[in-house]
Scaffold this motif. Structure first.
Motif, mmCIF file in Angstrom:
data_model
loop_
_atom_site.group_PDB
_atom_site.id
_atom_site.type_symbol
_atom_site.label_atom_id
_atom_site.label_comp_id
_atom_site.label_asym_id
_atom_site.label_seq_id
_atom_site.Cartn_x
_atom_site.Cartn_y
_atom_site.Cartn_z
ATOM 1 N N ASP A 67 0.807 -1.428 0.004
ATOM 2 C CA ASP A 67 0.030 -0.100 -0.002
ATOM 3 C C ASP A 67 0.747 1.282 -0.051
ATOM 4 O O ASP A 67 0.582 2.067 -0.691
ATOM 5 C CB ASP A 67 -1.031 0.083 1.118
ATOM 6 C CG ASP A 67 -1.997 -1.069 1.127
ATOM 7 O OD1 ASP A 67 -2.363 -1.455 -0.058
ATOM 8 O OD2 ASP A 67 -2.384 -1.407 2.288
ATOM 9 N N ASN A 71 0.768 3.859 -3.061
ATOM 10 C CA ASN A 71 0.248 5.326 -2.666
ATOM 11 C C ASN A 71 1.585 6.214 -2.164
ATOM 12 O O ASN A 71 1.592 7.005 -1.343
ATOM 13 C CB ASN A 71 -0.851 5.606 -1.555
ATOM 14 C CG ASN A 71 -1.995 4.643 -1.583
ATOM 15 O OD1 ASN A 71 -2.799 5.142 -2.930
ATOM 16 N ND2 ASN A 71 -2.361 3.306 -1.125
ATOM 17 N N THR A 73 4.175 8.736 -1.667
ATOM 18 C CA THR A 73 4.488 10.218 -1.426
ATOM 19 C C THR A 73 5.983 10.649 -0.802
ATOM 20 O O THR A 73 6.397 9.810 -0.120
ATOM 21 C CB THR A 73 3.159 10.585 -0.538
ATOM 22 O OG1 THR A 73 3.111 12.188 -0.517
ATOM 23 C CG2 THR A 73 3.107 9.903 0.668
ATOM 24 N N CYS A 100 9.352 6.597 -0.657
ATOM 25 C CA CYS A 100 7.919 6.575 -0.253
ATOM 26 C C CYS A 100 7.964 6.953 1.074
ATOM 27 O O CYS A 100 8.542 6.048 2.040
ATOM 28 C CB CYS A 100 7.210 5.535 -0.767
ATOM 29 S SG CYS A 100 7.092 4.915 -2.416
#
Length: 291
Positions: A67, A71, A73, A100
């Motif tokens: 995950d 996602n 970022t 990340c």
């Protein structure tokens, strides 16, 4: 360099001794201070590294890693179970350099080639420690290790590394304060060493000053009866004894020279007196017509 050497040789002996003492103490203080600073630095970094080892997130599943990557970022988001609220920097680094950031991370740590190498190697026994910076340039202590899932099914996540970091603000502040204290103490020590060296030079060279004054007095007045008191058996005492022996020999030589001149004068006066007497007798005889 030659100019410095000439200047140093031109200084009085007392000044040279004081300067050498201050320089020697300065080197000793500098060596001790630098050694002390590096020892304290190592101890502080070891403490930070221990804190980083204890901050490794546990119980992270393969799904949570997936995950986080899905996602991905570069800024903190919502809590995703990494478990350290706004204390540590937590992120994963892919072998291709992708970073990340975990949701509860303080911020982003700039990744390096060493971090990518850890992700590619996947060695769980190897912990990679380094100093780094975050996205704002703040200094950090960084630890990187291969990403591992928690629980009974513990496994290495391929081509992924976990990075945990902590700010070095307090550590750097402590080291800077220590450096300031050591610098202050070292400066005081050097100044004190210079003063002590000057005092030692004045005390230790006092017999040399007395010997110098005596030699200058003899050279000025030609008084060879002056003697220097001899105390102890050190170099100054032997030099004083040699000087006394030299002046005694010179005085004896001068007395012999005076005696030789007096004797030569007497020997010269005796025939001259006899010759004068004979001349007077001959003159008187010539004047009176007597043979």
């Amino acid at each position: 360099m030659n100019r410095v050497a000439r200047y140093f040789r031109g200084l009085p002996l007392r000044s040279r001794l004081s300067l050498l003492t201050a320089v020697a103490v300065a080197f000793a203080v500098a060596a001790v201070s630098v050694t002390c600073w590096f020892i304290v630095e190592k101890q502080l970094y070891n403490k930070v590294d221990d804190d980083l080892r204890g901050a490794i997130p546990g119980g992270v599943t393969a799904g949570q890693y997936a995950d986080l990557l899905a996602n991905c970022t570069r800024t903190p988001a919502t809590d995703n179970g990494f478990g350290h609220p706004q204390v540590f920097y937590v992120q994963v680094v892919n072998s291709d350099g992708t970073v990340c950031v975990a949701a509860n991370s303080v911020g982003l740590v700039e990744a390096t080639a060493g971090d990518r190498a850890v992700a590619k190697r996947g060695d769980t026994d190897h912990l990679y420690f380094r100093n780094g910076v975050d996205s704002d340039g703040k200094p950090l202590r960084v630890m990187t290790r291969a990403a591992v899932t928690g629980g009974p099914a513990r496994a290495v996540v391929q081509n992924l590394a976990l990075t945990v970091a902590v700010p070095l603000t307090d550590t750097d502040k402590t080291l800077n304060n220590l450096a300031l204290v050591l610098l202050t103490i070292g400066g005081i020590g050097v100044v004190g060493a210079g003063a002590a060296g000057l005092w030692v030079a004045r005390t230790g060279l006092r017999p040399v000053d007395e010997l110098t004054d005596t030699v200058e007095h003899v050279a000025r007045t030609e008084d060879l009866t002056v003697r220097i008191p001899v105390e102890g058996d050190d170099e100054i005492a032997r030099l004083s004894a040699s000087f006394n022996s030299m002046t005694a020999s010179l005085a004896s030589s001068r007395d012999l020279q005076r005696q030789l001149i007096a004797d030569a004068g007497h020997e010269l006066r005796t025939p001259l007196t006899s010759m004068r007497t004979n001349i007077e007798l001959l003159t008187r005889s010539d004047e009176t017509g007597r043979a």
